[in-house]
Design a protein around this motif. Structure first.
Motif, mmCIF file in Angstrom:
data_model
loop_
_atom_site.group_PDB
_atom_site.id
_atom_site.type_symbol
_atom_site.label_atom_id
_atom_site.label_comp_id
_atom_site.label_asym_id
_atom_site.label_seq_id
_atom_site.Cartn_x
_atom_site.Cartn_y
_atom_site.Cartn_z
ATOM 1 N N LEU A 185 2.822 10.958 -10.729
ATOM 2 C CA LEU A 185 2.036 12.175 -11.004
ATOM 3 C C LEU A 185 2.958 13.375 -11.201
ATOM 4 O O LEU A 185 2.766 14.199 -12.111
ATOM 5 C CB LEU A 185 1.101 12.418 -9.810
ATOM 6 N N ARG A 186 3.966 13.458 -10.352
ATOM 7 C CA ARG A 186 4.915 14.561 -10.440
ATOM 8 C C ARG A 186 5.684 14.488 -11.745
ATOM 9 O O ARG A 186 5.894 15.488 -12.429
ATOM 10 C CB ARG A 186 5.881 14.490 -9.252
ATOM 11 N N GLY A 239 0.822 -1.216 0.000
ATOM 12 C CA GLY A 239 0.000 0.000 0.000
ATOM 13 C C GLY A 239 0.848 1.256 0.000
ATOM 14 O O GLY A 239 0.616 2.180 -0.792
ATOM 15 N N LEU A 240 1.857 1.278 0.858
ATOM 16 C CA LEU A 240 2.744 2.446 0.931
ATOM 17 C C LEU A 240 3.499 2.641 -0.377
ATOM 18 O O LEU A 240 3.656 3.767 -0.870
ATOM 19 C CB LEU A 240 3.741 2.272 2.090
ATOM 20 N N ILE A 286 2.546 1.719 -3.359
ATOM 21 C CA ILE A 286 1.614 2.214 -4.385
ATOM 22 C C ILE A 286 1.363 3.712 -4.203
ATOM 23 O O ILE A 286 1.380 4.478 -5.171
ATOM 24 C CB ILE A 286 0.287 1.420 -4.353
ATOM 25 N N ILE A 287 1.161 4.138 -2.962
ATOM 26 C CA ILE A 287 0.895 5.564 -2.702
ATOM 27 C C ILE A 287 2.076 6.414 -3.172
ATOM 28 O O ILE A 287 1.903 7.379 -3.921
ATOM 29 C CB ILE A 287 0.645 5.801 -1.188
ATOM 30 N N LEU A 288 3.269 6.042 -2.736
ATOM 31 C CA LEU A 288 4.444 6.851 -3.087
ATOM 32 C C LEU A 288 4.696 6.806 -4.597
ATOM 33 O O LEU A 288 5.012 7.834 -5.210
ATOM 34 C CB LEU A 288 5.665 6.372 -2.299
ATOM 35 N N PHE A 301 2.465 6.348 -6.940
ATOM 36 C CA PHE A 301 1.415 7.114 -7.612
ATOM 37 C C PHE A 301 1.767 8.604 -7.640
ATOM 38 O O PHE A 301 1.706 9.256 -8.690
ATOM 39 C CB PHE A 301 0.076 6.895 -6.899
ATOM 40 N N PHE A 302 2.147 9.133 -6.478
ATOM 41 C CA PHE A 302 2.425 10.567 -6.421
ATOM 42 C C PHE A 302 3.712 10.919 -7.169
ATOM 43 O O PHE A 302 3.799 11.976 -7.798
ATOM 44 C CB PHE A 302 2.493 11.033 -4.967
#
Lengths: 128, 195
Positions: free
Chosen positions: A123-124, A112-113, A115-117, A119-120
């Motif tokens: 995005l950047r 989960g962690l 994927i979150i990192l 993803f962002f």
């Protein structure tokens, strides 16, 4: 920021969603309703749907309940006092199986962690 | 604090998802993509924070950390929380996809209240302000949760009172966490709290 991360990692981590474990023996379907291995759902309302009727039971202090197999339960609905709910449709394959995803809890947290990192970061990168 | 799948009726689902979509769109629009790392880390903090469980009687409550997240990134916190909520629903069955809007309303409001309290100009009472960041964020989340449950039908009225009451210890606990965390960060790296 480091402080927050270290604080969180230092504290015991637990899942919160309601889960149902059903294991069959000769006479009974043994049901356990729980949040994690350590935190069980005490005195939770459990509705047993059979082909003819709906029966309402409560779990004991250990979050456990015995359902006579002759009732032929087809669905179990567990509801906790704060509104958490879990529905388990019983089929021959599902009885005696833990309903949680097989991955270990800590691994799911790390995935989960990640994927979150990712993803962002993605995005950047896309924005640039 | 999350509302699970199958709890809300159709009208409430439509209303809360509508508000959620508007809030999320506004949050994404206002997010500073040059400073996205902070949003990513705080999204991860929220993801983890929800698993810190505190047993209370036969039930249990969990940390939110929304006040802290709001104090750091303001309106972007809704975007951060949205990503974490999706993963919690997907991987742990925690919350749900149909109730994403409701959960955004509950937790997003908590972040915004945290931010609002944090930006108050009360320099002499900094410690009290840091405490109230955590306290009021959980208070607002509990209120919104209770209102949503109460509006969901008469059957949920008692649950809404219980949900509010069960979060009172978390208000105090989050207040204390916010106090120490914000005090520490303000001392060692105040730049992270300026935006």
């Amino acid at each position: 920021m480091k402080f927050i991360i270290l604080f969180i990692l230092a504290v015991h981590l637990n899942a919160h969603s309601l889960q149902i474990l059903s294991v069959k023996d000769e006479e009974f379907l043994n049901v356990k309703v729980y949040f994690t291995q350590d935190i069980v759902c005490q005195e939770c309302e459990v509705k047993i749907i059979t082909q003819n009727e709906t029966l309402t039971y409560k779990t004991d202090k250990k979050g456990k309940l015995k359902i006579p197999l002759h009732l032929n339960p087809i669905k179990i609905i567990a509801t906790e006092k704060l509104g958490h709910k879990k529905i388990l449709n019983l089929s021959k394959e599902k009885i005696a199986q833990n309903t949680q995803i097989k991955l270990p809890f800590w691994l799911k947290i790390f995935i989960g962690l990640f994927i979150i990192l990712s993803f962002f970061l993605g995005l950047r990168w896309a924005k640039k | 604090m999350h509302i699970s799948e199958g709890v809300l009726n159709t009208q409430m689902l439509i209303a809360t998802n509508l508000v959620g979509v508007i809030a999320l769109s506004f949050s994404i629009k206002k997010t500073d993509f040059d400073d996205i790392a902070k949003t990513a880390v705080l999204s991860a903090v929220f993801f983890l924070g929800s698993f810190i469980h505190i047993p209370i009687g036969v039930s249990s409550v969990h940390l939110l950390l929304c006040g802290l997240i709001g104090a750091f990134i303001g309106i972007s916190s809704i975007f951060a929380i949205f990503i974490a909520l999706i993963l919690q629903a997907l991987m742990f069955g925690y919350g749900g996809f149909s109730t994403l809007g409701a959960n955004i309303c509950i937790l997003g409001s908590a972040c915004l209240v945290g931010r609002l309290i944090f930006t108050l100009k009360i320099e002499k009472l900094a410690n009290l302000r840091y405490f109230l960041v955590g306290f009021f964020s959980v208070l607002s989340a509990s209120l919104i949760l209770s209102i949503i449950l109460a509006l969901n039908g008469k059957d949920f009225l008692k649950i809404s009172y219980l949900a509010f009451a069960s979060n009172i210890p978390i208000m105090i606990l989050e207040g204390i966490i916010s106090l120490f965390a914000l005090k520490f960060i303000n001392k060692v790296a105040p730049k992270y709290l300026r935006n």
